[in-house]
Motif scaffolding. Structure first.
Motif, short mmCIF file in Angstrom:
data_model
loop_
_atom_site.label_atom_id
_atom_site.label_comp_id
_atom_site.label_asym_id
_atom_site.label_seq_id
_atom_site.Cartn_x
_atom_site.Cartn_y
_atom_site.Cartn_z
N ASP A 1 -4.58 4.74 3.77
CA ASP A 1 -3.94 3.72 2.98
C ASP A 1 -4.54 3.58 1.57
O ASP A 1 -5.84 3.51 1.34
N TRP A 49 -4.39 0.66 -1.25
CA TRP A 49 -3.88 -0.57 -1.46
C TRP A 49 -3.73 -0.76 -3.01
O TRP A 49 -4.46 -0.59 -3.80
N SER A 78 0.78 -1.20 0.23
CA SER A 78 0.19 0.02 -0.06
C SER A 78 1.03 1.05 0.11
O SER A 78 2.15 1.30 0.24
#
Length: 183
Positions: free
Chosen positions: A74, A76, A42
């Motif tokens: 985050d 990803w 991430s």
């Protein structure tokens, strides 16, 4: 003469729970790539509520009340493609004022472009369930970034005890496997 006279009117609560849902003027303190033990990658963005806007009445319930608070975002990589959602990054780049047509040649260049930039960010408070525990968390989606109404920043980074929030020494970080990720 007394050593001290009690006077509690300046006492304030220092609650470090999640931020209430709302728009915050923020600075991107740091951005970096990281991965879980199972290899899921991430791009993490450390957003800080700006501390240079306390005198703006419209921000009394957001920036003034919560300045210096961190929200971590985050981004990803997708399992199927092993790539980031590049369209999501476009919202962030537009919000921080990167000119249309600018080529960014590497992830390192992208991380450098983000660091120190300001944006208005919509932060959402929601419930998160993980391993049977339900907690309040803050979520920020890339499309929740917009241009700052206060593009000139005088934010002062608060000195910490040297702790790096991105270091591998976090004891409270959950262990996330690829099977836990929704994408």
């Amino acid at each position: 003469m007394a050593f001290l006279t009690t006077d509690y009117k300046e006492n304030k609560s220092n609650d470090y729970g999640v931020l209430p849902t709302g728009n915050y003027e923020m600075i991107i303190a740091k951005a970096q790539e990281t991965s879980t033990k199972s290899g899921a990658e991430s791009l993490q963005i450390d957003l800080i509520v700006r501390n240079d806007l306390d005198g703006v009445p419209a921000l009394a319930e957001t920036n003034k009340k919560y300045h210096n608070r961190h929200v971590f975002m985050d981004n990803w990589k997708r399992k199927k493609t092993n790539q980031y959602d590049m369209q999501g990054f476009q919202y962030i780049l537009d919000a921080i004022g990167v000119p249309e047509g600018t080529q960014i040649n590497s992830i390192e260049d992208f991380l450098n472009v983000l660091s120190g930039k300001v944006a208005k960010v919509y932060v959402k408070k929601e419930k998160n369930e993980y391993n049977g525990d339900v907690n309040d968390v803050n979520r920020v989606a890339p499309w929740n970034f917009s241009k700052s109404e206060y593009p000139q920043s005088n934010h002062q980074l608060k000195e910490t005890s040297g702790a790096d929030p991105f270091s591998g020494n976090k004891t409270s970080a959950p262990n996330v496997s690829d099977d836990d990720l929704p994408f």
